[in-house]
Design an enzyme around this catalytic site. Structure first.
Site, PDB file in Angstrom:
ATOM      1  N   LYS A  82       1.286   3.042 -11.435  1.00 34.81           N
ATOM      2  CA  LYS A  82       0.074   2.277 -11.131  1.00 34.81           C
ATOM      3  C   LYS A  82      -0.290   1.299 -12.238  1.00 34.81           C
ATOM      4  CE  LYS A  82      -0.385   3.850  -7.051  1.00 34.81           C
ATOM      5  NZ  LYS A  82      -0.156   2.947  -5.903  1.00 34.81           N
ATOM      6  N   ASN A  89       0.799  -1.217   0.000  1.00 35.14           N
ATOM      7  CA  ASN A  89       0.000   0.000   0.000  1.00 35.14           C
ATOM      8  C   ASN A  89       0.837   1.275   0.000  1.00 35.14           C
ATOM      9  OD1 ASN A  89      -2.579   1.368   0.206  1.00 35.14           O
ATOM     10  ND2 ASN A  89      -2.013   1.859   2.315  1.00 35.14           N
ATOM     11  N   SER A 105      -4.669   1.840  -8.799  1.00 35.66           N
ATOM     12  CA  SER A 105      -5.389   3.114  -8.729  1.00 35.66           C
ATOM     13  C   SER A 105      -6.367   3.195  -9.892  1.00 35.66           C
ATOM     14  CB  SER A 105      -4.397   4.282  -8.818  1.00 35.66           C
ATOM     15  OG  SER A 105      -5.050   5.521  -9.004  1.00 35.66           O
ATOM     16  N   TYR A 116       2.584   9.259 -12.051  1.00 35.00           N
ATOM     17  CA  TYR A 116       1.773   8.414 -11.167  1.00 35.00           C
ATOM     18  C   TYR A 116       1.168   7.242 -11.939  1.00 35.00           C
ATOM     19  CZ  TYR A 116      -1.508   7.293  -7.395  1.00 35.00           C
ATOM     20  OH  TYR A 116      -2.211   6.662  -6.388  1.00 35.00           O
ATOM     21  N   ALA A 117       0.609   7.530 -13.130  1.00 36.32           N
ATOM     22  CA  ALA A 117      -0.011   6.475 -13.926  1.00 36.32           C
ATOM     23  C   ALA A 117       1.012   5.408 -14.328  1.00 36.32           C
ATOM     24  CB  ALA A 117      -0.673   7.068 -15.165  1.00 36.32           C
ATOM     25  N   ALA A 118       2.235   5.833 -14.612  1.00 35.99           N
ATOM     26  CA  ALA A 118       3.266   4.862 -14.986  1.00 35.99           C
ATOM     27  C   ALA A 118       3.468   3.830 -13.890  1.00 35.99           C
ATOM     28  CB  ALA A 118       4.582   5.588 -15.278  1.00 35.99           C
TER      29      ALA A 118
END
Length: 208
Positions: free
Chosen positions: A95, A25, A78, A91-93
């Site tokens: 997740k 987490n 996410s 961030y997307a990379a």
């Protein structure tokens, strides 16, 4: 810290003798920034924590989980592990990376007693903004956190309750939040055109 994660694993096994559930987490976020303007050190720090942290923990704990008659490995992705968004390439990379790892483990661990659970939360009202390295002062952190708390979402306690229930039911994927379920559907139905929908929604909610 890879070495520290392995030390924690050894300590837990030494004290308790077994590991039944691991939940990855740990994560940070950064403020929305165009790809070419993201500072290298910030991008690297996000990958080190959000993605490499999951890699290290999986490698440290999987052999212990496989020893148990039943075990769960929970990886937190996410909404941005389902879709892209402007200003969130960093961030997307990470997740999407967590998603790829976990979906691969679905196959890899199929013949074991370990059930990998991939969680895609939407807005959960944690204090994640307070851990962002970008703010010049505590006041800026508090203001950003307050703005985040005002976005419709759920409490961390409710998210934890849903995750525990999914573990009990041996689910492999958990979608948390109405917005996440909606965007998951959008990305499937409008595979090539969903970015236009995201762009318009960003304008409506002033999050562009």
């Amino acid at each position: 810290d890879r070495d520290r994660i392995f030390e924690v694993k050894d300590s837990i096994v030494s004290q308790w003798g077994r590991v039944d559930i691991v939940i990855n987490n740990a994560g940070i976020t950064l403020q929305p920034t165009k790809m070419q303007e993201i500072e290298y050190e910030n991008f690297k720090r996000m990958i080190d924590i959000n993605l490499w942290g999951v890699v290290h923990a999986c490698q440290a704990f999987l052999s212990e989980l496989e020893k148990q008659p039943e075990a769960s490995l929970v990886n937190i992705s996410s909404l941005l592990g389902l879709m892209g968004h402007a200003g969130a390439t960093h961030y997307a990379a990470t997740k999407f990376g967590v998603r790829g790892i976990t979906e691969s483990l679905w196959v890899e661990l199929m013949d074991t007693n370990v059930v990998p659970l991939l969680v895609h939360p939407g807005t959960v009202h944690t204090n994640i903004n307070l851990n962002s390295p970008e703010f010049a002062s505590r006041q800026e952190q508090e203001l950003a956190n307050q703005k985040f708390q005002n976005i419709p979402g759920i409490t961390p306690e409710k998210a934890a309750e849903l995750i525990v229930r999914a573990i009990t039911m041996k689910k492999r994927r958990l979608i948390i939040g109405k917005e996440t379920r909606f965007m998951k559907l959008m990305t499937r139905v409008f595979y090539n055109s969903y970015p236009f929908v995201v762009k318009q929604l960003s304008k409506v909610y002033n999050i562009d």
